[in-house]
Write an enzyme that holds these catalytic residues in place. Structure first.
Site, PDB file in Angstrom:
ATOM      1  N   ILE A  13      29.358   8.352  -3.184  1.00 55.70           N
ATOM      2  CA  ILE A  13      30.431   9.044  -3.919  1.00 55.70           C
ATOM      3  C   ILE A  13      30.302   8.773  -5.415  1.00 55.70           C
ATOM      4  O   ILE A  13      30.492   9.668  -6.248  1.00 55.70           O
ATOM      5  CB  ILE A  13      31.829   8.624  -3.412  1.00 55.70           C
ATOM      6  CG1 ILE A  13      31.913   8.728  -1.895  1.00 55.70           C
ATOM      7  CG2 ILE A  13      32.903   9.503  -4.044  1.00 55.70           C
ATOM      8  CD1 ILE A  13      33.203   8.194  -1.301  1.00 55.70           C
ATOM      9  N   ASP A  34      25.624  -1.397 -11.089  1.00 51.46           N
ATOM     10  CA  ASP A  34      25.414  -1.402  -9.634  1.00 51.46           C
ATOM     11  C   ASP A  34      24.402  -2.483  -9.254  1.00 51.46           C
ATOM     12  O   ASP A  34      23.385  -2.670  -9.919  1.00 51.46           O
ATOM     13  CB  ASP A  34      24.895  -0.019  -9.193  1.00 51.46           C
ATOM     14  CG  ASP A  34      25.056   0.219  -7.701  1.00 51.46           C
ATOM     15  OD1 ASP A  34      25.812   1.120  -7.323  1.00 51.46           O
ATOM     16  OD2 ASP A  34      24.417  -0.507  -6.903  1.00 51.46           O
ATOM     17  N   THR A 125      40.552   3.540   0.440  1.00 52.42           N
ATOM     18  CA  THR A 125      40.283   4.278   1.686  1.00 52.42           C
ATOM     19  C   THR A 125      41.548   4.467   2.529  1.00 52.42           C
ATOM     20  O   THR A 125      42.451   3.615   2.508  1.00 52.42           O
ATOM     21  CB  THR A 125      39.236   3.526   2.530  1.00 52.42           C
ATOM     22  OG1 THR A 125      39.121   4.159   3.809  1.00 52.42           O
ATOM     23  CG2 THR A 125      39.597   2.058   2.750  1.00 52.42           C
ATOM     24  N   ASP A 126      41.546   5.544   3.315  1.00 54.39           N
ATOM     25  CA  ASP A 126      42.662   5.781   4.242  1.00 54.39           C
ATOM     26  C   ASP A 126      42.650   4.785   5.411  1.00 54.39           C
ATOM     27  O   ASP A 126      43.631   4.693   6.153  1.00 54.39           O
ATOM     28  CB  ASP A 126      42.630   7.219   4.777  1.00 54.39           C
ATOM     29  CG  ASP A 126      41.394   7.561   5.595  1.00 54.39           C
ATOM     30  OD1 ASP A 126      40.460   6.730   5.675  1.00 54.39           O
ATOM     31  OD2 ASP A 126      41.355   8.675   6.164  1.00 54.39           O
ATOM     32  N   GLU A 127      41.534   4.050   5.569  1.00 55.51           N
ATOM     33  CA  GLU A 127      41.449   3.120   6.710  1.00 55.51           C
ATOM     34  C   GLU A 127      42.446   1.967   6.573  1.00 55.51           C
ATOM     35  O   GLU A 127      42.722   1.270   7.550  1.00 55.51           O
ATOM     36  CB  GLU A 127      40.021   2.583   6.859  1.00 55.51           C
ATOM     37  CG  GLU A 127      39.026   3.703   7.057  1.00 55.51           C
ATOM     38  CD  GLU A 127      37.790   3.326   7.848  1.00 55.51           C
ATOM     39  OE1 GLU A 127      37.663   2.182   8.287  1.00 55.51           O
ATOM     40  OE2 GLU A 127      36.951   4.228   8.034  1.00 55.51           O
ATOM     41  N   TYR A 149      36.099  -4.285   7.489  1.00 53.79           N
ATOM     42  CA  TYR A 149      35.958  -3.432   6.292  1.00 53.79           C
ATOM     43  C   TYR A 149      37.333  -3.004   5.780  1.00 53.79           C
ATOM     44  O   TYR A 149      37.644  -3.156   4.586  1.00 53.79           O
ATOM     45  CB  TYR A 149      35.106  -2.196   6.612  1.00 53.79           C
ATOM     46  CG  TYR A 149      35.273  -1.079   5.598  1.00 53.79           C
ATOM     47  CD1 TYR A 149      34.767  -1.209   4.300  1.00 53.79           C
ATOM     48  CD2 TYR A 149      35.964   0.100   5.922  1.00 53.79           C
ATOM     49  CE1 TYR A 149      34.946  -0.193   3.352  1.00 53.79           C
ATOM     50  CE2 TYR A 149      36.140   1.111   4.985  1.00 53.79           C
ATOM     51  CZ  TYR A 149      35.632   0.962   3.713  1.00 53.79           C
ATOM     52  OH  TYR A 149      35.818   1.963   2.779  1.00 53.79           O
ATOM     53  N   ALA A 150      38.156  -2.455   6.661  1.00 49.25           N
ATOM     54  CA  ALA A 150      39.470  -1.950   6.243  1.00 49.25           C
ATOM     55  C   ALA A 150      40.330  -3.076   5.685  1.00 49.25           C
ATOM     56  O   ALA A 150      41.068  -2.893   4.708  1.00 49.25           O
ATOM     57  CB  ALA A 150      40.156  -1.261   7.422  1.00 49.25           C
ATOM     58  N   LYS A 153      39.282  -3.827   2.145  1.00 46.29           N
ATOM     59  CA  LYS A 153      39.751  -2.809   1.204  1.00 46.29           C
ATOM     60  C   LYS A 153      41.271  -2.911   1.005  1.00 46.29           C
ATOM     61  O   LYS A 153      41.773  -2.686  -0.096  1.00 46.29           O
ATOM     62  CB  LYS A 153      39.380  -1.409   1.707  1.00 46.29           C
ATOM     63  CG  LYS A 153      37.886  -1.110   1.731  1.00 46.29           C
ATOM     64  CD  LYS A 153      37.248  -1.050   0.353  1.00 46.29           C
ATOM     65  CE  LYS A 153      37.640   0.192  -0.425  1.00 46.29           C
ATOM     66  NZ  LYS A 153      36.911   0.292  -1.715  1.00 46.29           N
TER      67      LYS A 153
END
Ligand code: NAD
Ligand code: DAU
Length: 335
Positions: A13, A34, A125-127, A149-150, A153
């Site tokens: 992204i 990065d 994120t939506d997670e 992961y969620a 975040k």
């Protein structure tokens, strides 16, 4: 806003956002910072590497001194953070890098934002809302992450809220649904299924395939980040998605149909541990800022499939080395 640091800008992204910014805002200077992990790839930025308003710095967001050096050298006033470990399945195999980059790395960037007085935007994120059994998540809903992961975040989102309140950092958050489009690493479901199907390899579908995701085109997400960066309210989070969900099994059939491949390539494999069966976003808050998604699912998928068909040079070399070791561990050793 003039000099923008894009952390994680060599990923999927981030690289799309860099290209978008350079086209839309000719006066901005864009610096990518990065670490170039397995997911970071300078091929993603090949077409902008000679652009006069673009520069690249290799560095880790967990390295505070290197982050500060890049900010000072390039007179940065705005930071958009895409840098993260992003693949749920890898976080289940080993969460260590997720905690370091997604949590500690965000803390390092927030400290830098505080010290240099930066405008800060976090790509979330939506997670973080967890499995949404009914209805759609609003930005004020509790964060109930269910994968490592969620959780990493969600921790970042909480830290950002704290830095806005306590240290008056000018931060905003977008919480995006699943992105699809050019330059996505072929571990994520769409590029994995598309590139496997091109090669007549099985499409490993987790469980019954009745999980739902809101698959959105990456450029719509880029426009949403732009809208929030320029017009969002400090301290606020904004959901980003089409507002419509698709079953994974339907996604798999749609990909095979676009490529004219048989449904027999779909192979049901054991489910992901703790698999969230549904995400769903209420995107009305972002609509009120004047943003609308331009691509419905079918159009987004068709453009995406066409890009992978036309750009085998990009993905073929990624499906080697570390990728094959990961693939074996994730798929062959589990089945
Ligand atoms: P990606 O995995 O394609 O790229 C991540 C980039 O971050 C890579 O270039 C990698 O080299 C870099 N990076 C990783 N660790 C780093 C570190 N310690 N220091 C500096 N750079 C580091 O990710 P993506 O899919 O483009 O996702 C970008 C962001 O958007 C992430 O924060 C992710 O959580 C979020 N997001 C992704 C999606 C999606 O569907 N892909 C949806 C919503 C939100
Ligand atoms: O929702 C936003 C999130 O979308 C981002 O925050 C993450 O960084 C991004 O990776 C993505 O997470 P998902 O877990 O939803 O994406 P993934 O492509 O891994 O899986 C999408 C769906 O497809 C999910 O229900 C699991 C399923 N799947 C995935 C893979 C890799 C399969 O059935 N088979 C597979 O081989």
């Amino acid at each position: 806003m003039q000099n923008i640091l894009i952390t994680g800008g060599a990923g999927f992204i981030g690289s799309n956002f860099v290209r978008y910014l350079l086209q839309k805002y000719p006066a901005y200077s864009v610096v990518v910072y990065d670490k170039l992990t397995y997911a970071g790839n300078l091929d993603n930025l090949r077409d902008v590497e000679r652009h006069p308003q673009y520069a690249f710095v290799r560095g880790d967001i967990c390295d505070a001194a290197a982050v500060e050096r890049a900010i000072a050298e390039h007179k940065i006033d705005t930071l958009v953070n895409f840098a993260a470990e992003t693949h749920v399945d890898r976080s289940i195999l080993d969460a260590d890098a997720f905690i370091r980059t997604d949590v500690y790395g965000t803390y390092v960037l927030l400290e830098a934002a505080k010290k240099f007085g930066l405008r800060y935007h976090q790509v979330g994120t939506d997670e973080v809302y967890g499995w949404v059994e009914q209805g759609s998540s609003r930005e004020t809903d509790p964060l109930v992450p269910r994968s490592p992961y969620a959780a990493s975040k969600a921790s970042a989102d909480l830290l950002i809220g704290a830095y806005v309140v306590t240290h008056h950092v000018g931060a905003t958050i977008t919480r995006g649904a699943n992105n699809i489009g050019p330059y996505q690493f072929p571990e994520k479901v769409v590029p994995l299924f598309v590139t496997n199907a091109i090669d007549d390899l099985p499409l490993p579908l987790y469980g019954d395939g009745k999980q739902q995701r809101d698959y959105q085109f990456v450029l719509d997400h880029c426009e949403a980040i732009d809208a929030v960066l320029h017009r969002g309210v400090i301290g606020e989070a904004y959901n980003v998605g089409t507002g419509h969900e698709t079953y994974n099994i339907d996604l798999a059939h749609a990909i095979l149909k676009l490529l004219n491949k048989p449904a027999s390539l779909i192979q049901h494999v054991p489910d992901r541990a703790g698999h969230d069966r549904r995400y769903s976003l209420d995107v009305s808050k972002l609509h009120a800022l004047g943003w609308q998604s331009r691509h419905a699912f079918a159009a987004a998928l068709e453009k995406t499939v066409q890009w992978y068909v036309a750009n085998a040079w990009w993905w073929r070399k990624l499906k080697s080395g570390e990728y094959l070791a990961y693939y074996k561990k994730q798929y062959e050793e589990r089945t």
